[in-house]
Design a protein around this motif. Sequence first.
Motif, PDB file in Angstrom:
ATOM      1  N   GLU A 100      22.398 -39.894  -2.713  1.00  0.00           N
ATOM      2  CA  GLU A 100      23.551 -39.014  -3.078  1.00  0.00           C
ATOM      3  C   GLU A 100      23.320 -37.489  -2.836  1.00  0.00           C
ATOM      4  O   GLU A 100      23.820 -36.701  -2.252  1.00  0.00           O
ATOM      5  CB  GLU A 100      24.135 -39.197  -4.553  1.00  0.00           C
ATOM      6  N   GLY A 101      22.022 -37.170  -3.114  1.00  0.00           N
ATOM      7  CA  GLY A 101      21.466 -35.874  -2.971  1.00  0.00           C
ATOM      8  C   GLY A 101      21.490 -35.579  -1.236  1.00  0.00           C
ATOM      9  O   GLY A 101      21.419 -34.335  -1.209  1.00  0.00           O
ATOM     10  N   MET A 102      21.093 -36.346  -0.656  1.00  0.00           N
ATOM     11  CA  MET A 102      21.042 -36.187   0.809  1.00  0.00           C
ATOM     12  C   MET A 102      22.210 -36.610   1.732  1.00  0.00           C
ATOM     13  O   MET A 102      22.284 -36.011   2.811  1.00  0.00           O
ATOM     14  CB  MET A 102      19.971 -37.207   1.265  1.00  0.00           C
ATOM     15  N   LEU A 103      23.559 -36.628   1.167  1.00  0.00           N
ATOM     16  CA  LEU A 103      24.516 -36.887   1.796  1.00  0.00           C
ATOM     17  C   LEU A 103      25.222 -35.677   2.817  1.00  0.00           C
ATOM     18  O   LEU A 103      25.477 -35.873   3.756  1.00  0.00           O
ATOM     19  CB  LEU A 103      25.767 -37.145   0.792  1.00  0.00           C
ATOM     20  N   SER A 104      24.804 -34.403   2.128  1.00  0.00           N
ATOM     21  CA  SER A 104      25.325 -33.320   2.713  1.00  0.00           C
ATOM     22  C   SER A 104      24.602 -33.106   4.007  1.00  0.00           C
ATOM     23  O   SER A 104      25.165 -32.851   5.216  1.00  0.00           O
ATOM     24  CB  SER A 104      25.092 -32.123   2.018  1.00  0.00           C
ATOM     25  N   THR A 105      23.171 -33.434   3.924  1.00  0.00           N
ATOM     26  CA  THR A 105      22.523 -33.375   5.206  1.00  0.00           C
ATOM     27  C   THR A 105      22.842 -34.550   6.324  1.00  0.00           C
ATOM     28  O   THR A 105      22.808 -34.444   7.420  1.00  0.00           O
ATOM     29  CB  THR A 105      20.968 -33.499   4.982  1.00  0.00           C
ATOM     30  N   ALA A 207      18.953 -27.400   7.104  1.00  0.00           N
ATOM     31  CA  ALA A 207      19.805 -27.659   5.942  1.00  0.00           C
ATOM     32  C   ALA A 207      18.572 -28.522   5.004  1.00  0.00           C
ATOM     33  O   ALA A 207      18.772 -28.162   3.832  1.00  0.00           O
ATOM     34  CB  ALA A 207      20.674 -28.553   6.448  1.00  0.00           C
ATOM     35  N   TYR A 208      17.782 -29.397   5.634  1.00  0.00           N
ATOM     36  CA  TYR A 208      17.140 -30.097   4.598  1.00  0.00           C
ATOM     37  C   TYR A 208      15.969 -29.477   4.057  1.00  0.00           C
ATOM     38  O   TYR A 208      15.681 -29.774   2.816  1.00  0.00           O
ATOM     39  CB  TYR A 208      16.232 -31.160   5.757  1.00  0.00           C
ATOM     40  N   GLN A 209      15.263 -28.301   4.876  1.00  0.00           N
ATOM     41  CA  GLN A 209      14.318 -27.568   4.028  1.00  0.00           C
ATOM     42  C   GLN A 209      15.028 -26.823   2.905  1.00  0.00           C
ATOM     43  O   GLN A 209      14.204 -26.400   1.921  1.00  0.00           O
ATOM     44  CB  GLN A 209      13.749 -26.453   5.104  1.00  0.00           C
ATOM     45  N   SER A 210      16.194 -26.103   3.320  1.00  0.00           N
ATOM     46  CA  SER A 210      16.723 -25.357   2.255  1.00  0.00           C
ATOM     47  C   SER A 210      17.146 -26.176   1.050  1.00  0.00           C
ATOM     48  O   SER A 210      17.004 -25.832  -0.250  1.00  0.00           O
ATOM     49  CB  SER A 210      17.951 -24.749   2.747  1.00  0.00           C
TER      50      SER A 210
END
Length: 254
Positions: A100-105, A207-210
């Motif tokens: 769920e936490g990676m959906l935006s990426t 986006a992933y690093q941030s």
Amino acid sequence: DSIQNTFHVTPLLFIVPIVVIVMIVRKAKPLTALFVGTILAGVFAVIFQPEILMKVAGSDTMNFSSAYKGVMNAMTNSVYIPSGNEILDENKLFSAGGMEGMLSTIWLILCAMFFGGIMQEIGALQKISDTLLSVAKSTFGLFASTTATCIFFNGTASDQYLAIVVPGKMYQKAFQDKGLAPENLSRTLEDSGTVTSILFPWNTGGAYQSKTLGVATGEYVWFAFFNLISPIMTLIFAYFNIKIRKLVTKKSEV
């Protein structure tokens, strides 16, 4: 003490990452390594962390249903485990976002792939490459065009993979025509495509690093010295013809 009181800490838990590392070293397929690591992690959680799984599952008893629910919730949903330590709980050290936490990426990656595919199908990429190649008359110009194209795609296509694959296809023949070995193109793609992706907040890399670091791209970008200097070093090496390998053709035997 808070960690030991909350979790069952044992060296046996290192088996999971060791197995995954061994599979990577033995060049197992990425999906296979990820699948095996995920399954092993779930099994080890049931064996060594049953109390945690019951909390995650919201159950008072440990059975197949609560174990399955706990493992799946930990993998897919945001999970927070209080430890009783004020400092640890305030910083939410024992928390994870799961899938769920990676959906935006993931959404950003999908959008970038769609955008890149459309650009390629309508011929826009070919038009851009033809224009850039008409300017790149010298070897240095070719390296400069490749570097600029990679950075351009990182900023517009918003995906690291597109910034590597598309320019690679665009300039492959140009490097061959210049008599340059393929590793020159590969190194340029890495130096300018891979490392600059995290410099753009709307790029999948940025986006992933941030998201992972919890630091905005605009705040860490000035400290990413390697990422900023790497494309410049590529151009310097190309200008002074340092480590620029020529294409070796095998002579046909008579």
